[in-house]
Scaffold this active site. Structure first.
Site, short mmCIF file in Angstrom:
data_model
loop_
_atom_site.label_atom_id
_atom_site.label_comp_id
_atom_site.label_asym_id
_atom_site.label_seq_id
_atom_site.Cartn_x
_atom_site.Cartn_y
_atom_site.Cartn_z
N HIS A 48 0.82 -1.21 0.00
CA HIS A 48 0.00 0.00 0.00
C HIS A 48 0.86 1.26 0.00
O HIS A 48 0.48 2.27 -0.59
CB HIS A 48 -0.92 0.00 1.22
CG HIS A 48 -1.91 -1.12 1.22
ND1 HIS A 48 -3.07 -1.09 0.48
CD2 HIS A 48 -1.91 -2.32 1.86
CE1 HIS A 48 -3.74 -2.21 0.67
NE2 HIS A 48 -3.06 -2.97 1.50
N TRP B 13 -2.09 -6.90 -7.14
CA TRP B 13 -2.32 -5.81 -8.09
C TRP B 13 -1.04 -5.06 -8.43
O TRP B 13 -0.83 -4.68 -9.59
CB TRP B 13 -3.37 -4.85 -7.56
CG TRP B 13 -3.76 -3.77 -8.53
CD1 TRP B 13 -3.74 -2.43 -8.32
CD2 TRP B 13 -4.26 -3.96 -9.87
NE1 TRP B 13 -4.19 -1.76 -9.44
CE2 TRP B 13 -4.51 -2.68 -10.41
CE3 TRP B 13 -4.50 -5.08 -10.66
CZ2 TRP B 13 -5.00 -2.48 -11.69
CZ3 TRP B 13 -4.99 -4.89 -11.95
CH2 TRP B 13 -5.23 -3.61 -12.45
N GLU C 152 2.84 -3.92 -12.64
CA GLU C 152 4.23 -3.89 -13.09
C GLU C 152 4.41 -4.75 -14.33
O GLU C 152 5.10 -4.37 -15.27
CB GLU C 152 5.16 -4.35 -11.97
CG GLU C 152 5.27 -3.35 -10.82
CD GLU C 152 6.04 -3.86 -9.63
OE1 GLU C 152 6.21 -3.09 -8.67
OE2 GLU C 152 6.47 -5.04 -9.66
N GLN D 222 12.24 -6.30 -8.31
CA GLN D 222 11.38 -6.91 -9.33
C GLN D 222 11.37 -6.11 -10.62
O GLN D 222 11.34 -6.69 -11.72
CB GLN D 222 9.96 -7.06 -8.78
CG GLN D 222 8.98 -7.70 -9.75
CD GLN D 222 7.79 -8.28 -9.05
OE1 GLN D 222 7.90 -9.31 -8.39
NE2 GLN D 222 6.64 -7.63 -9.19
N HIS E 231 1.63 -14.25 -8.38
CA HIS E 231 0.41 -14.45 -7.60
C HIS E 231 -0.69 -13.50 -8.05
O HIS E 231 -1.83 -13.62 -7.61
CB HIS E 231 0.71 -14.25 -6.12
CG HIS E 231 1.16 -12.87 -5.76
ND1 HIS E 231 2.14 -12.20 -6.46
CD2 HIS E 231 0.78 -12.03 -4.77
CE1 HIS E 231 2.33 -11.00 -5.92
NE2 HIS E 231 1.53 -10.87 -4.90
N ASP F 120 -7.55 -10.04 -3.95
CA ASP F 120 -7.96 -9.63 -5.29
C ASP F 120 -7.34 -10.49 -6.38
O ASP F 120 -7.70 -10.35 -7.56
CB ASP F 120 -7.58 -8.17 -5.53
CG ASP F 120 -6.08 -7.92 -5.36
OD1 ASP F 120 -5.44 -8.64 -4.57
OD2 ASP F 120 -5.55 -7.00 -6.00
N GLN F 121 -6.44 -11.40 -6.03
CA GLN F 121 -5.61 -12.08 -7.02
C GLN F 121 -6.38 -12.93 -8.03
O GLN F 121 -6.06 -12.90 -9.23
CB GLN F 121 -4.54 -12.89 -6.30
CG GLN F 121 -3.61 -12.02 -5.46
CD GLN F 121 -2.84 -12.78 -4.40
OE1 GLN F 121 -2.73 -14.00 -4.46
NE2 GLN F 121 -2.31 -12.07 -3.40
N THR G 104 -6.00 1.10 -3.84
CA THR G 104 -4.82 0.47 -4.43
C THR G 104 -5.15 -0.83 -5.16
O THR G 104 -4.25 -1.52 -5.62
CB THR G 104 -3.77 0.18 -3.35
OG1 THR G 104 -4.36 -0.62 -2.32
CG2 THR G 104 -3.24 1.46 -2.74
#
Length: 460
Positions: free
Chosen positions: A19, A351, A356, A333, A348, A372-373, A133
């Site tokens: 976040h 978000w 990205e 990353q 996974h 949310d995945q 987010t």
């Protein structure tokens, strides 16, 4: 401007890396427009990290859990429901302190949307902006649950305007219609965000208009919505913010393994990058299946396995596969996704990671875990068509052969060319959105105008 001074935006994120990073990047965007920005951080996180926030000022405040942070609270709900008077007084004190030093607030950005924070904004004469987010699609589901239009647990397919056809296994929070409880506090926290939303003056979203145009155009929310994403460092997008190549906030120490040198030795689009984020914890069985799937692909790979998860790896896995694979405990990353050798991102579908992957144009294999995945993975495969979602079997984990199938589909299969083409198209749209005159650039300028060219001061 207010009283001839720079407009000052206060940012109050949820105290977790996933976040803080996006709202911190938003702060950098605002600072690039000559605004003062201050991120309100907890003492625990400030003591636990080495932050390099760049142009964003950091102010620390006690959340009542200084020794252990949010994890020291009895539950997530207990943390966010802590006494309003205590939290509110501390933030009012900070606002007054900044005001006395010639840095009066103009806008208060919040994530999530606690009532006490709304009250702080009102008492201090600030605008309040709810900063979300997660994608609009996910929050649309939570909104319908809040309004009673979707009853949980969900057993039937969901059909809503602006959304693709959704099965219960596609819905946010946990799979199987919110049935497998990973965090019992999560659903109420997400749903109850909408309880106080009508008290906010505006909503900011870490999304891109073009990604979710139908939902954003058809929004029934009682306040203006601004899409300001992707909140990725400028170096990887428009390069308009000097020296903005990293988020500047990291709870984990990057592995010292020279993985970028290793990547430099690999052919373009040949390496599988695997990471399940900072919170997901795979079962030993799932870890074993991922390992067997990686071996079966016969491709080079980099797998991020946090220190706390290393014991779940099969015995001698790292040593036996050292000729074509690296296991690292943490990495940057963005550097990996931007590298020409990276051909596939196994994720996974949190978000931030999804954004990205989209922003850097990397085809994805979604292995969603919770929150949310699952819905993000649905969009990756069926809406944006930039990857595939792995299927689960039996014990609700992805088997090695399914993992292998998905990687090969994305990197070498019949659809791989189209997936790469779609990924490149969305990558360009993401970069265009934050460039001069793009959709997110316009939203950020509108946000600044509404927050700063008004007699009322604001809080984000």
């Amino acid at each position: 401007m207010l009283n001839g001074n720079k407009c000052h935006i206060l940012l109050l994120p949820c105290p977790a890396q996933g976040h803080i990073n996006p709202i911190l990047q938003f702060g950098k965007r605002l600072a690039s427009h000559n605004l003062l920005t201050t991120l309100v951080n907890t003492r625990f996180l400030s003591n636990s990290t080495k932050s390099e926030p760049g142009p964003v000022n950091i102010q620390c405040i006690s959340d009542g859990f200084d020794p252990g942070g949010m994890n020291a609270a009895p539950s997530r709900r207990a943390y966010f429901d802590r006494p309003q008077s205590r939290s509110g007084q501390k933030h009012v004190g900070l606002i007054e302190s900044l005001r006395s030093r010639g840095r009066p607030g103009a806008c208060f950005g919040l994530r999530p949307v606690p009532l006490w924070a709304m009250n702080v904004a009102e008492r201090s004469g600030l605008r309040s902006v709810a900063f979300f987010t997660q994608p609009c699609a996910v929050d649309t589901i939570y909104r319908h649950v809040w309004e009673g239009r979707i009853k949980v647990p969900v057993a039937e397919p969901v059909r809503l305007p602006g959304l693709p056809p959704l099965e219960p296994s596609d819905l946010p929070c946990v799979r199987n219609g919110f049935g497998r409880v990973v965090n019992p506090d999560l659903l109420p926290l997400r749903v109850n965000q909408h309880k106080n939303l009508d008290k906010a003056d505006m909503m900011g979203r870490n999304s891109i208009y073009e990604l979710e145009a139908d939902l954003l155009d058809g929004s029934r929310l009682p306040l203006p919505v601004k899409s300001i994403g992707p909140t990725v460092p400028s170096t990887y997008l428009d390069n308009r913010i000097p020296s903005d190549s990293h988020y500047g906030f990291n709870l984990y120490t990057p592995d010292t393994t020279p993985y970028l040198d290793w990547l430099d030795s690999k052919a373009p689009n040949s390496v599988i990058y695997v990471s399940f984020g900072s919170l997901s914890s795979l079962s030993p069985d799932q870890t074993n299946e991922i390992a067997s799937g990686l071996i079966a692909t016969n491709k080079s790979f980099i797998w991020v396995v946090r220190t706390s998860e290393l014991a779940k790896l099969p015995a001698n896995f790292t040593q036996e596969n050292a000729s074509r694979g690296l296991v690292v405990t943490w990495c940057d990353q963005l550097d990996l996704l931007a590298h020409v050798a990276t051909g596939c991102f196994v994720t996974h579908c949190g978000w931030n990671s999804t954004m990205e992957g989209v922003a850097l144009g990397v085809p994805m294999v979604g292995v969603p875990q919770w929150s949310d995945q699952p819905m993000n993975a649905k969009y990756v495969e069926d809406v944006w068509k930039v990857g595939v979602r792995a299927k689960t079997y039996g014990k609700d984990f992805v088997r090695g052969e399914e993992f292998k199938r998905c990687v090969e589909e994305v990197m070498d299969g019949e659809r791989s060319g189209k997936i790469r083409e779609n990924a490149a198209r969305w990558c360009k749209l993401a970069k265009d959105s934050v460039s001069e005159g793009g959709s997110s650039d316009k939203c950020i300028k509108e946000f600044i105008h509404q927050c700063c060219n008004d007699s009322k001061i604001s809080l984000v």
